[in-house]
Design an enzyme around this catalytic site. Structure first.
Site, mmCIF file in Angstrom:
data_model
loop_
_atom_site.group_PDB
_atom_site.id
_atom_site.type_symbol
_atom_site.label_atom_id
_atom_site.label_comp_id
_atom_site.label_asym_id
_atom_site.label_seq_id
_atom_site.Cartn_x
_atom_site.Cartn_y
_atom_site.Cartn_z
ATOM 1 N N THR A 86 44.812 30.757 26.328
ATOM 2 C CA THR A 86 44.584 29.716 27.329
ATOM 3 C C THR A 86 45.012 28.355 26.790
ATOM 4 O O THR A 86 45.631 27.554 27.502
ATOM 5 C CB THR A 86 43.100 29.674 27.732
ATOM 6 O OG1 THR A 86 42.772 30.893 28.409
ATOM 7 C CG2 THR A 86 42.810 28.504 28.658
ATOM 8 N N HIS A 132 48.698 28.093 27.041
ATOM 9 C CA HIS A 132 49.125 27.838 28.426
ATOM 10 C C HIS A 132 48.916 26.371 28.791
ATOM 11 O O HIS A 132 49.765 25.755 29.448
ATOM 12 C CB HIS A 132 48.343 28.729 29.393
ATOM 13 C CG HIS A 132 48.832 30.142 29.461
ATOM 14 N ND1 HIS A 132 50.053 30.482 30.007
ATOM 15 C CD2 HIS A 132 48.265 31.304 29.058
ATOM 16 C CE1 HIS A 132 50.209 31.798 29.939
ATOM 17 N NE2 HIS A 132 49.148 32.315 29.359
ATOM 18 N N GLU A 138 36.761 28.439 21.647
ATOM 19 C CA GLU A 138 36.336 29.565 20.811
ATOM 20 C C GLU A 138 35.850 28.982 19.479
ATOM 21 O O GLU A 138 36.675 28.656 18.619
ATOM 22 C CB GLU A 138 37.508 30.506 20.523
ATOM 23 C CG GLU A 138 38.204 31.092 21.726
ATOM 24 C CD GLU A 138 39.395 31.971 21.324
ATOM 25 O OE1 GLU A 138 40.014 32.549 22.237
ATOM 26 O OE2 GLU A 138 39.706 32.084 20.116
ATOM 27 N N CYS A 195 27.054 24.150 36.977
ATOM 28 C CA CYS A 195 26.807 22.830 37.561
ATOM 29 C C CYS A 195 25.339 22.627 37.928
ATOM 30 O O CYS A 195 24.850 21.504 37.975
ATOM 31 C CB CYS A 195 27.686 22.624 38.789
ATOM 32 S SG CYS A 195 27.186 23.579 40.265
ATOM 33 N N CYS A 242 25.318 23.583 42.953
ATOM 34 C CA CYS A 242 25.921 24.230 44.120
ATOM 35 C C CYS A 242 24.934 25.204 44.759
ATOM 36 O O CYS A 242 23.865 25.495 44.219
ATOM 37 C CB CYS A 242 27.199 24.968 43.720
ATOM 38 S SG CYS A 242 26.938 26.385 42.628
ATOM 39 N N CYS A 266 24.060 28.219 42.525
ATOM 40 C CA CYS A 266 23.133 27.895 41.434
ATOM 41 C C CYS A 266 21.712 27.736 41.962
ATOM 42 O O CYS A 266 20.751 28.221 41.357
ATOM 43 C CB CYS A 266 23.576 26.621 40.720
ATOM 44 S SG CYS A 266 24.949 26.854 39.555
ATOM 45 N N CYS A 322 28.678 30.379 40.544
ATOM 46 C CA CYS A 322 28.677 28.915 40.523
ATOM 47 C C CYS A 322 30.064 28.406 40.900
ATOM 48 O O CYS A 322 31.075 28.840 40.347
ATOM 49 C CB CYS A 322 28.288 28.417 39.131
ATOM 50 S SG CYS A 322 28.505 26.632 38.896
ATOM 51 N N ILE A 333 46.395 36.563 31.664
ATOM 52 C CA ILE A 333 46.531 35.460 32.606
ATOM 53 C C ILE A 333 48.013 35.338 32.950
ATOM 54 O O ILE A 333 48.860 35.161 32.068
ATOM 55 C CB ILE A 333 46.017 34.132 32.000
ATOM 56 C CG1 ILE A 333 44.543 34.268 31.633
ATOM 57 C CG2 ILE A 333 46.233 32.983 32.965
ATOM 58 C CD1 ILE A 333 43.612 34.515 32.808
#
Length: 349
Positions: A41, A44, A66, A95, A98, A101, A109, A268
């Protein structure tokens, strides 16, 4: 403090001095980072491929999700015993505002932010995170091993999603950290045969073999089907797990499944994939997506790492100080190394 940041929504990352985090607020802890892994990630994000536009509003933002560290300071509403604990961190921050949550459906979430993506991460000496996201690790566990927890939870979830059963024959596409971890957990699940294939991936396939998986193949100069031909003579695979992030191989991966087999997509992808839906339907095959592991998987993975530290340590092929983080990114992107770990200088000394 020195931090590796994404400054703008374009290719590139920058290593420069930033202010230390503020004192932790309610429910937060300040962590002294010990070790941080470079993830696909992160690569990317550095290259600015599609799928990360949501992080624009957080820029400039420190990367790194990580990691392992020690709790330096605890904010209000955090248990007293948190201070001094060694922890790894679940990077997906809820969060708590929402509808999902409020209903207690935290997996759905809609306002979550990722550490190192939507909020500052751990390619720095210190990072501020919610205590509820911290997972305690043993003091005796090496920092670099503890930093493998997050990617290994992804691997654990991929195997759980696949539903691998004792005796299954499994093909893993992609010999990077995720593919390596998937092979390890497929072994735990009882797979009878595990084949790992890469593309122009000699170094990482060598790491796979060092981990104890001799059945490897490189598809450079030939098709995926040709690369795995030595094993398909005995029949097609029960499970194929794609961890390469290459859309063009998905149709061929599907063709290597037996009837009623399962294809799991863990990579991904920067572009869509085209598949033969008629073949999928007539052969009763399944395609399943896998991503974030549930909270309850984390202690299980920490326990596995603790018991198998010497073996999983072979996944780490480069260790660099934070001052050379840009070099670490180049190594990871070149596929010459498996897991590249960035260490704080004070930890290394």
């Amino acid at each position: 403090m020195l931090a590796l940041q994404k400054l703008r929504p374009e290719p590139g990352i920058a290593l420069h001095d930033v202010a230390a985090p503020a004192a932790p607020g309610p429910g937060e802890v300040l962590i002294a980072v010990e070790a941080t892994g470079i993830c696909g990630t992160d690569l990317h994000i550095a290259a600015w491929t599609s799928g990360y536009a949501s992080m624009k509003s957080a820029m400039p933002v420190t990367l790194g999700h990580e990691f392992c560290g020690r709790v330096l300071q605890a904010g209000p509403d955090v248990p007293v015993e948190a201070a001094g604990q060694r922890v790894t961190v679940r990077p997906s921050v809820l969060c708590h505002d929402c509808a999902a949550c409020h209903a207690g459906d935290f997996d759905h979430c809609t306002g979550r932010k990722g550490v190192g993506i939507g909020r500052n991460g751990a390619f720095a000496a210190q990072v501020l995170v919610p205590w509820e996201n911290c997972v305690v690790v043993p003091f005796a566990m090496p920092a670099e091993i503890a930093a493998l927890t997050e990617p290994m939870t992804v691997c654990h979830e991929a195997v759980e999603t696949a539903g691998i059963r004792p005796g299954d024959r499994v093909l893993v596409i992609g010999p990077g950290t995720i593919g390596q971890g998937i092979a390890l957990f497929a072994e735990v699940a009882g797979a009878a045969e595990i084949v790992v294939v890469g593309h122009d991936d000699a170094a990482r396939l060598a790491t796979v073999r060092e981990l104890g998986f001799p059945n490897t193949a490189d598809s450079l100069g030939r098709s995926l089907t040709e690369a795995v031909a030595p094993w398909t003579g005995a029949g097609l695979f029960d499970v194929v797990i794609e961890a390469a992030g290459v859309p063009s191989i998905v149709p061929e991966a599907l063709s290597l499944l037996r009837k009623r087999g399962v294809l799991v997509i863990a990579g991904i992808h920067a572009a869509p994939a085209t598949i033969d839906l008629t073949a999928l339907v007539r052969d009763h095959k399944q395609i399943r997506g896998t991503y974030r592991a549930p909270v309850e998987a984390w202690p299980q993975v920490v326990d596995y790492l603790s018991k198998n530290a010497a073996r999983v340590g072979k996944m780490i092929t480069a260790r660099l100080p934070i001052s050379r983080a840009d070099e670490g990114f180049r190594l990871a992107a070149a596929k010459r190394d498996s897991k590249v770990i960035i260490l704080q200088e004070e930890v290394r000394s």
